[in-house]
Write a protein that holds these residues in place. Sequence first.
Motif, PDB file in Angstrom:
ATOM      1  N   LEU A 162       1.216  -1.448  -0.264  1.00 47.10           N
ATOM      2  CA  LEU A 162       0.031  -0.111  -0.152  1.00 47.10           C
ATOM      3  C   LEU A 162       1.040   1.253   0.369  1.00 47.10           C
ATOM      4  N   GLN A 163       1.578   1.164   0.819  1.00 50.75           N
ATOM      5  CA  GLN A 163       2.679   2.695   1.516  1.00 50.75           C
ATOM      6  C   GLN A 163       3.832   2.465  -0.685  1.00 50.75           C
ATOM      7  N   LEU A 164       3.817   1.645  -0.898  1.00 46.73           N
ATOM      8  CA  LEU A 164       4.824   2.220  -2.420  1.00 46.73           C
ATOM      9  C   LEU A 164       3.718   2.274  -3.264  1.00 46.73           C
ATOM     10  N   PHE A 165       3.242   1.343  -3.319  1.00 50.13           N
ATOM     11  CA  PHE A 165       1.379   2.407  -4.637  1.00 50.13           C
ATOM     12  C   PHE A 165       1.307   3.331  -4.462  1.00 50.13           C
TER      13      PHE A 165
ATOM     14  N   SER B  96       5.686  19.852  -3.045  1.00 41.69           N
ATOM     15  CA  SER B  96       5.593  19.109  -4.299  1.00 41.69           C
ATOM     16  C   SER B  96       7.654  18.825  -4.623  1.00 41.69           C
ATOM     17  N   TYR B  97       8.451  19.460  -3.961  1.00 48.79           N
ATOM     18  CA  TYR B  97       9.703  19.164  -3.718  1.00 48.79           C
ATOM     19  C   TYR B  97      10.202  18.486  -2.967  1.00 48.79           C
ATOM     20  N   TRP B  98      10.100  19.063  -1.883  1.00 45.16           N
ATOM     21  CA  TRP B  98       9.804  18.373  -0.525  1.00 45.16           C
ATOM     22  C   TRP B  98       8.860  17.118  -0.094  1.00 45.16           C
ATOM     23  N   ALA B  99       8.112  17.203  -0.955  1.00 40.47           N
ATOM     24  CA  ALA B  99       6.796  15.971  -0.950  1.00 40.47           C
ATOM     25  C   ALA B  99       7.566  14.753  -2.086  1.00 40.47           C
ATOM     26  N   VAL B 100       8.603  14.795  -2.990  1.00 41.97           N
ATOM     27  CA  VAL B 100       9.657  13.938  -3.632  1.00 41.97           C
ATOM     28  C   VAL B 100       9.794  13.298  -3.240  1.00 41.97           C
ATOM     29  N   LEU B 101      11.328  14.322  -2.062  1.00 41.92           N
ATOM     30  CA  LEU B 101      12.374  13.934  -1.513  1.00 41.92           C
ATOM     31  C   LEU B 101      11.510  12.237  -0.024  1.00 41.92           C
TER      32      LEU B 101
ATOM     33  N   ALA C  33      10.386   7.440   1.495  1.00 39.40           N
ATOM     34  CA  ALA C  33       9.628   6.008   2.561  1.00 39.40           C
ATOM     35  C   ALA C  33      10.371   4.845   0.986  1.00 39.40           C
ATOM     36  N   ILE C  34      10.234   5.193  -0.045  1.00 41.02           N
ATOM     37  CA  ILE C  34      10.172   4.231  -1.328  1.00 41.02           C
ATOM     38  C   ILE C  34      11.338   3.049  -0.815  1.00 41.02           C
ATOM     39  N   LEU C  35      12.743   3.518  -0.258  1.00 38.08           N
ATOM     40  CA  LEU C  35      13.736   2.895  -0.750  1.00 38.08           C
ATOM     41  C   LEU C  35      14.079   2.256   0.636  1.00 38.08           C
ATOM     42  N   GLY C  36      13.299   3.155   1.871  1.00 36.80           N
ATOM     43  CA  GLY C  36      12.765   2.212   2.256  1.00 36.80           C
ATOM     44  C   GLY C  36      12.338   1.409   3.433  1.00 36.80           C
TER      45      GLY C  36
ATOM     46  N   ASN D 261       8.024  -3.549  -8.384  1.00 39.38           N
ATOM     47  CA  ASN D 261       8.040  -2.895  -7.324  1.00 39.38           C
ATOM     48  C   ASN D 261       9.271  -2.318  -7.996  1.00 39.38           C
ATOM     49  N   GLN D 262      10.573  -2.738  -9.038  1.00 40.63           N
ATOM     50  CA  GLN D 262      11.711  -1.657  -9.080  1.00 40.63           C
ATOM     51  C   GLN D 262      11.037  -1.150  -9.717  1.00 40.63           C
ATOM     52  N   GLY D 263      10.583  -0.475 -10.666  1.00 41.67           N
ATOM     53  CA  GLY D 263      10.376   0.913 -10.917  1.00 41.67           C
ATOM     54  C   GLY D 263      10.316   1.762 -10.137  1.00 41.67           C
ATOM     55  N   SER D 264       9.883   1.354  -9.450  1.00 44.76           N
ATOM     56  CA  SER D 264       9.291   2.669  -8.778  1.00 44.76           C
ATOM     57  C   SER D 264      10.411   2.903  -7.636  1.00 44.76           C
ATOM     58  N   TYR D 265      11.455   1.826  -7.487  1.00 46.70           N
ATOM     59  CA  TYR D 265      13.243   1.948  -6.762  1.00 46.70           C
ATOM     60  C   TYR D 265      13.887   3.367  -6.925  1.00 46.70           C
ATOM     61  N   PHE D 266      13.757   2.695  -8.440  1.00 46.71           N
ATOM     62  CA  PHE D 266      14.905   3.156  -9.476  1.00 46.71           C
ATOM     63  C   PHE D 266      14.782   4.388  -9.766  1.00 46.71           C
ATOM     64  N   ILE D 267      13.520   5.339  -9.830  1.00 49.66           N
ATOM     65  CA  ILE D 267      12.884   6.208 -10.069  1.00 49.66           C
ATOM     66  C   ILE D 267      12.742   7.160  -8.516  1.00 49.66           C
TER      67      ILE D 267
END
Length: 349
Positions: free
Chosen positions: A177-180, A205-210, A215-218, A240-246
């Motif tokens: 759920l978190q990753l999605f 938005s800048y800080w939200a992206v970071l 969180a995704i890499l965690g 989920n690997q695409g999300s990790y590299f993005i």
Amino acid sequence: MVSHNDSDTLWNFMGFVQRTAMGLSLHRDPEPLEGMSPFEKEMRRRLWATIVFLDLHVAIGSGMPTLIRPQDYSTRPPANIDEDQLSVDMVHTPQGAFPEHTTSTFQTRLAEILPDICAIISNINSAAPDLKYKDVLEFDAKLRQSLKASLACVSSRRNPVIGPKSLDRPHIQSSMLQLFVRGVMLALHCHYFMDPEKHPDYQTSYWAVLDCSLAILGQQRQIYDANSSELPTTWFNDINQGSYFIAAAHVTLGIKHGSFLSGPMALIGSSANETAWMLMDSLASISEEDVGRSVEYFKRYSAFYQRYATLQALVNGGDTEQARNDAFEHIIKVVSEKAAELYPSPFYG
């Protein structure tokens, strides 16, 4: 076979899935239909929720428009009940309520927010996106609220005996759920990922992206650490690997600009910068283990590792050109060793 790494091919394949599902009227809520058992009605709702989720997952990964829009279906979310309450012979669907957690809570909670997510992805992946920034902030607030409520519900079902490096079903559901949702938030904000000093109107938005990227890499690190023969999680990191590299690409820019040492990130001290480096190191080591799994994975790993090595040289005052050359040699070495391991032959020996 369709590779789980090939988002473009999967997007084409989803067209077939979507049309087949609609041909079976899965997009229409089955409640008014006569002659259909409660069990079949519930199964149709669960199947449709899964198809909508897959459509969104593939659209996010490919950058293509969603094939299913909120106005295209009337099917209600699945019931929030345990799977053992479902039976072919049941005469009515048991009623489940939140915040009670069941084996279906993940899918039910997700299905409730899918219309909003459909609206987001349909707009930002369209040929002429017209999402206003106030809409971005409103969607962000709604997603965060839904994620918080859903995680609280899922966490309440976690087995207290399970340790931090072990997995149970609620943990897997929570991570998925978190990753999605975090991936959706990245897509929502990435157009406004600009230097907060030069574009203060979009600094949220800048800080939200970071924040989402960390969180995704965690989540990747947690799932990897909890992998076991009893409950393997390779499949989880595969999809989920695409999300990790993005996420790693955004973290790279954040480190380069010192963003984890300033602004909102500075509120938690130097630990944010240390965490960012730790998660980048983690992605590098985890990726090396799986680099031989597909050509697509190799391409993603190669691009990531060269940026990663260059970033290290840049931050440490080293020679970036030499770092890129060393990174390329390292990639060739890793791939050759992995190829020899997976496909033993005189050529690789």
